[in-house]
Design a protein around this motif. Structure first.
Motif, PDB file in Angstrom:
ATOM      1  N   ALA A   1     -56.122   9.855  15.249  1.00  0.00           N
ATOM      2  CA  ALA A   1     -56.098   9.307  16.609  1.00  0.00           C
ATOM      3  C   ALA A   1     -55.865  10.365  17.691  1.00  0.00           C
ATOM      4  CB  ALA A   1     -55.042   8.214  16.725  1.00  0.00           C
ATOM      5  N   TYR A   2     -55.163  11.473  17.378  1.00  0.00           N
ATOM      6  CA  TYR A   2     -54.933  12.479  18.419  1.00  0.00           C
ATOM      7  C   TYR A   2     -56.253  13.003  18.968  1.00  0.00           C
ATOM      8  CZ  TYR A   2     -54.139  16.804  20.817  1.00  0.00           C
ATOM      9  OH  TYR A   2     -54.188  17.798  21.772  1.00  0.00           O
ATOM     10  N   LYS A   3     -57.155  13.380  18.091  1.00  0.00           N
ATOM     11  CA  LYS A   3     -58.419  13.952  18.570  1.00  0.00           C
ATOM     12  C   LYS A   3     -59.306  12.897  19.225  1.00  0.00           C
ATOM     13  CE  LYS A   3     -58.639  18.048  15.661  1.00  0.00           C
ATOM     14  NZ  LYS A   3     -59.434  18.836  14.677  1.00  0.00           N
ATOM     15  N   MET A   4     -59.126  11.643  18.878  1.00  0.00           N
ATOM     16  CA  MET A   4     -59.848  10.586  19.584  1.00  0.00           C
ATOM     17  C   MET A   4     -59.362  10.467  21.023  1.00  0.00           C
ATOM     18  SD  MET A   4     -60.027   7.613  16.659  1.00  0.00           S
ATOM     19  CE  MET A   4     -61.070   6.520  17.627  1.00  0.00           C
ATOM     20  N   SER A   5     -58.123  10.883  21.259  1.00  0.00           N
ATOM     21  CA  SER A   5     -57.522  10.769  22.585  1.00  0.00           C
ATOM     22  C   SER A   5     -57.627  12.050  23.401  1.00  0.00           C
ATOM     23  CB  SER A   5     -56.037  10.390  22.455  1.00  0.00           C
ATOM     24  OG  SER A   5     -55.870   9.212  21.708  1.00  0.00           O
ATOM     25  N   PHE A   6     -57.597  13.213  22.741  1.00  0.00           N
ATOM     26  CA  PHE A   6     -57.532  14.476  23.468  1.00  0.00           C
ATOM     27  C   PHE A   6     -58.444  15.560  22.902  1.00  0.00           C
ATOM     28  CE2 PHE A   6     -53.518  12.297  24.231  1.00  0.00           C
ATOM     29  CZ  PHE A   6     -53.404  12.404  25.610  1.00  0.00           C
ATOM     30  N   GLY A   7     -59.388  15.183  22.067  1.00  0.00           N
ATOM     31  CA  GLY A   7     -60.271  16.165  21.462  1.00  0.00           C
ATOM     32  C   GLY A   7     -61.607  16.290  22.177  1.00  0.00           C
ATOM     33  N   GLU A   8     -62.599  16.753  21.419  1.00  0.00           N
ATOM     34  CA  GLU A   8     -63.953  16.887  21.959  1.00  0.00           C
ATOM     35  C   GLU A   8     -64.517  15.510  22.304  1.00  0.00           C
ATOM     36  OE1 GLU A   8     -65.575  19.614  22.567  1.00  0.00           O
ATOM     37  OE2 GLU A   8     -64.397  21.160  21.524  1.00  0.00           O
ATOM     38  N   GLN A   9     -65.241  15.424  23.402  1.00  0.00           N
ATOM     39  CA  GLN A   9     -65.785  14.137  23.837  1.00  0.00           C
ATOM     40  C   GLN A   9     -66.875  13.636  22.900  1.00  0.00           C
ATOM     41  OE1 GLN A   9     -66.608  13.353  28.081  1.00  0.00           O
ATOM     42  NE2 GLN A   9     -68.696  12.864  27.463  1.00  0.00           N
ATOM     43  N   LEU A  10     -66.747  12.385  22.503  1.00  0.00           N
ATOM     44  CA  LEU A  10     -67.789  11.701  21.752  1.00  0.00           C
ATOM     45  C   LEU A  10     -68.666  10.920  22.715  1.00  0.00           C
ATOM     46  CD1 LEU A  10     -68.997  10.868  19.001  1.00  0.00           C
ATOM     47  CD2 LEU A  10     -67.368   8.956  18.978  1.00  0.00           C
ATOM     48  N   ILE A  11     -68.035  10.081  23.517  1.00  0.00           N
ATOM     49  CA  ILE A  11     -68.664   9.377  24.626  1.00  0.00           C
ATOM     50  C   ILE A  11     -67.694   9.464  25.800  1.00  0.00           C
ATOM     51  CG2 ILE A  11     -70.085   7.842  23.206  1.00  0.00           C
ATOM     52  CD1 ILE A  11     -67.970   5.682  23.517  1.00  0.00           C
ATOM     53  N   PRO A  12     -68.083   9.110  27.021  1.00  0.00           N
ATOM     54  CA  PRO A  12     -67.200   9.313  28.180  1.00  0.00           C
ATOM     55  C   PRO A  12     -65.861   8.591  28.136  1.00  0.00           C
ATOM     56  CG  PRO A  12     -69.457   9.037  28.913  1.00  0.00           C
ATOM     57  CD  PRO A  12     -69.456   8.738  27.443  1.00  0.00           C
ATOM     58  N   LEU A  13     -65.664   7.696  27.173  1.00  0.00           N
ATOM     59  CA  LEU A  13     -64.361   7.018  27.087  1.00  0.00           C
ATOM     60  C   LEU A  13     -63.677   7.214  25.741  1.00  0.00           C
ATOM     61  CD1 LEU A  13     -65.177   4.344  25.294  1.00  0.00           C
ATOM     62  CD2 LEU A  13     -65.875   3.455  27.497  1.00  0.00           C
ATOM     63  N   TRP A  14     -64.198   8.097  24.912  1.00  0.00           N
ATOM     64  CA  TRP A  14     -63.631   8.290  23.583  1.00  0.00           C
ATOM     65  C   TRP A  14     -63.844   9.704  23.092  1.00  0.00           C
ATOM     66  CZ3 TRP A  14     -64.690   3.332  20.269  1.00  0.00           C
ATOM     67  CH2 TRP A  14     -63.490   2.906  19.659  1.00  0.00           C
ATOM     68  N   GLY A  15     -62.832  10.237  22.413  1.00  0.00           N
ATOM     69  CA  GLY A  15     -62.963  11.537  21.782  1.00  0.00           C
ATOM     70  C   GLY A  15     -63.430  11.406  20.342  1.00  0.00           C
ATOM     71  N   ARG A  16     -63.811  12.521  19.766  1.00  0.00           N
ATOM     72  CA  ARG A  16     -64.297  12.536  18.389  1.00  0.00           C
ATOM     73  C   ARG A  16     -63.128  12.544  17.420  1.00  0.00           C
ATOM     74  NH1 ARG A  16     -69.351  13.942  17.184  1.00  0.00           N
ATOM     75  NH2 ARG A  16     -69.543  14.986  19.216  1.00  0.00           N
ATOM     76  N   ALA A  17     -63.088  11.629  16.474  1.00  0.00           N
ATOM     77  CA  ALA A  17     -61.975  11.524  15.529  1.00  0.00           C
ATOM     78  C   ALA A  17     -61.895  12.754  14.644  1.00  0.00           C
ATOM     79  CB  ALA A  17     -62.121  10.265  14.679  1.00  0.00           C
ATOM     80  N   GLY A  18     -60.684  13.075  14.239  1.00  0.00           N
ATOM     81  CA  GLY A  18     -60.492  14.215  13.351  1.00  0.00           C
ATOM     82  C   GLY A  18     -59.024  14.417  13.060  1.00  0.00           C
ATOM     83  N   SER A  19     -58.728  15.148  12.007  1.00  0.00           N
ATOM     84  CA  SER A  19     -57.350  15.386  11.595  1.00  0.00           C
ATOM     85  C   SER A  19     -56.681  16.439  12.476  1.00  0.00           C
ATOM     86  CB  SER A  19     -57.329  15.847  10.133  1.00  0.00           C
ATOM     87  OG  SER A  19     -56.056  16.331   9.783  1.00  0.00           O
TER      88      SER A  19
END
Length: 489
Positions: free
Chosen positions: A88-106
């Motif tokens: 969840a950290y990278k979904m919140s503060f990582g690389e952008q996946l879409i303009p409202l979500w980051g890309r999931a990752g450990s």
């Protein structure tokens, strides 16, 4: 005679403080003061959850729900940490996946956690991406405690009847599907961040989200027993005050840590936080005296909380006098919402146990709107990624610099609030409906009549005469029987 060898020269400076460079314990980018403050701020926010809100919830509810209420906090804190670092950290503060979500990752790898903190999607047309002067591990933990307290706040709407197994499923699902979207959109570099919506430390991401999600979840879970709704006295008001005190002082880390550094904005935020909270507490208590003819401790706690929530969207961005004015709003508008509107039939449809909608959704959205009036340009430029943003009282389009026009910030704040509200209504509804397919959302009426003992096989207070058999031999009172005690009591 052979000369004795000279003693070896030892470097008395500990490794962590020696000349920095590649391979040393202190890399060139590390600012130890910022790192120490950020870890301290993280711990203060963590203490707001456990034991702060855990104590507050466990003491402000009816005695039979003390353990269940505290345990919901305890579980959420642990579950969020595992989910946060796993994806969840990278979904919140990582690389952008879409303009409202980051890309999931450990966020568990040593190489990732020891490198300099970096928020890759936070670059704007005016500034590069944020890069705080401490390790990623510090940033990951700091943002974790913010995520954790959001779920703990949601629990306040659901106390006294939610099936604990359903809560165990709700926490990771809501964190993944709802919190990460709000955090990335507003803080992680998403579309609201790029547009310049002000949310200094979580008035929208945390408090508005928790208030709306808690209210929606409370609707789907269903109400407490009718007799509990009518009679739900605190089991220990003094412990409620202890929890409230931890919450208040823990907010120094909440708002003081938001700039990601130990800087002048942090100092301003810490002072403004207490100014607003104190003002709100006094206003709420004064209204209680005027309307109900006596002050209420629980009312004072509610006033403190609404003051802390209202200042959060702009704690480091407003002047001290503005924090006091905001405290007047914080102690009055949510009071009216909870004590007057909350008694109306429309609000009684939903059983929001601790009134989280009023203390967090109403207060959080109001704080965001007030930021559009009082955000001071100089302070804004010290913190925000979009320059020259300003509250309405400092307005003027300044010849159109950066497109900032009178009232534009108010529009941004309203749109940001509406997005958070809408997203939480939809996702929380879908999550509750999905959980219902697996386990019941609400305990059975038989379990609700018993409380903690039915839910966990434990009780908060092991007091003689409260469900226990009196053993005279253990108490050195052979001639004194329980029957006689009951007859004399």
């Amino acid at each position: 005679m052979a000369q004795a060898p000279e003693p070896a020269i030892f470097n008395v400076v500990p490794l962590a403080y020696r000349t920095t460079g590649e391979g040393t314990a202190a890399p060139d980018w590390l600012n130890k003061g910022d790192n120490a403050w950020q870890l301290t701020a993280s711990t203060l926010v963590g203490l707001q959850c456990i034991p702060g809100l855990m104590i507050l919830y466990g003491s402000v509810v009816k005695k039979k729900w003390a353990i269940n209420s505290a345990f919901m906090c305890f579980y959420a804190f642990a579950a969020v940490l595992i989910c946060w670092t796993s994806w969840a950290y990278k979904m919140s503060f990582g690389e952008q996946l879409i303009p409202l979500w980051g890309r999931a990752g450990s966020a568990l790898d040593q190489k990732f956690l020891l490198k300099q903190a970096y928020l890759p999607s936070t670059g704007t047309d005016f500034y590069p991406p944020l890069a705080p002067l401490y390790p990623m591990a510090t940033l990951v933990y700091f943002q974790f405690v913010f995520a954790a307290i959001t779920l703990v706040l949601i629990a306040g709407s659901l106390l006294g009847r939610m099936n604990f197994l359903a809560w165990m499923l709700f926490v990771p699902l809501w964190l993944t599907c709802s919190y990460t979207v709000g955090a990335f959109s507003m803080w992680g570099g998403g579309f609201l961040f790029q547009w310049g919506v002000i949310d200094y430390a979580g008035g929208y991401v945390i408090h508005l989200s928790a208030g709306v999600a808690g209210y929606v979840a409370a609707y789907w879970v269903g109400p407490r027993l009718e007799k509990d709704r009518k009679n739900f006295p605190p089991n220990n008001v003094l412990l409620t005050l202890a929890g409230a005190g931890l919450l208040w002082l823990g907010w120094n880390g909440f708002n003081g840590g938001a700039p990601y550094a130990a800087n002048v904005v942090s100092s301003m935020a810490v002072l403004n936080t207490s100014i607003c909270a104190a003002t709100s507490l006094l206003v709420w208590t004064s209204i209680d005296v005027i309307v109900f003819k006596r002050p209420s401790v629980i009312g004072a706690v509610q006033g403190m909380i609404t003051g802390l929530v209202v200042i959060t969207p702009s704690a480091g961005l407003v002047q001290g006098w503005a924090a006091m004015v905001m405290g007047v709003f914080a102690g009055s508008i949510p009071w009216y919402s909870m004590m007057i509107l909350g008694k109306k039939k429309l609000f009684n449809i939903v059983d929001d146990t601790l009134g989280v909608f009023h203390t967090h959704a109403v207060a959080g959205s109001m704080g965001g709107v007030l930021a559009a009036f009082f955000a001071q340009p100089t302070l804004n430029n010290l913190f925000l990624a979009i320059p020259e943003e300003r509250g309405i009282i400092y307005a003027g389009d300044h010849d159109g610099i950066h497109g900032q026009k009178t009232g534009m910030q108010l529009l941004k704040q309203i749109c940001g609030a509406l997005f958070i509200i809408g997203w939480n209504i939809i996702t929380t509804t879908l999550i509750c409906q999905a959980i219902k397919l697996v386990v019941p959302l609400r305990m059975s009426d038989e379990e609700l009549k018993v409380g903690d003992d039915a839910a966990h096989g434990e009780e908060a207070y092991a007091l003689w005469g409260d469900g226990e058999i009196f053993d005279a031999s253990m108490h050195n009172a052979d001639s004194f029987s329980l029957k006689e005690y009951k007859g004399n009591s």
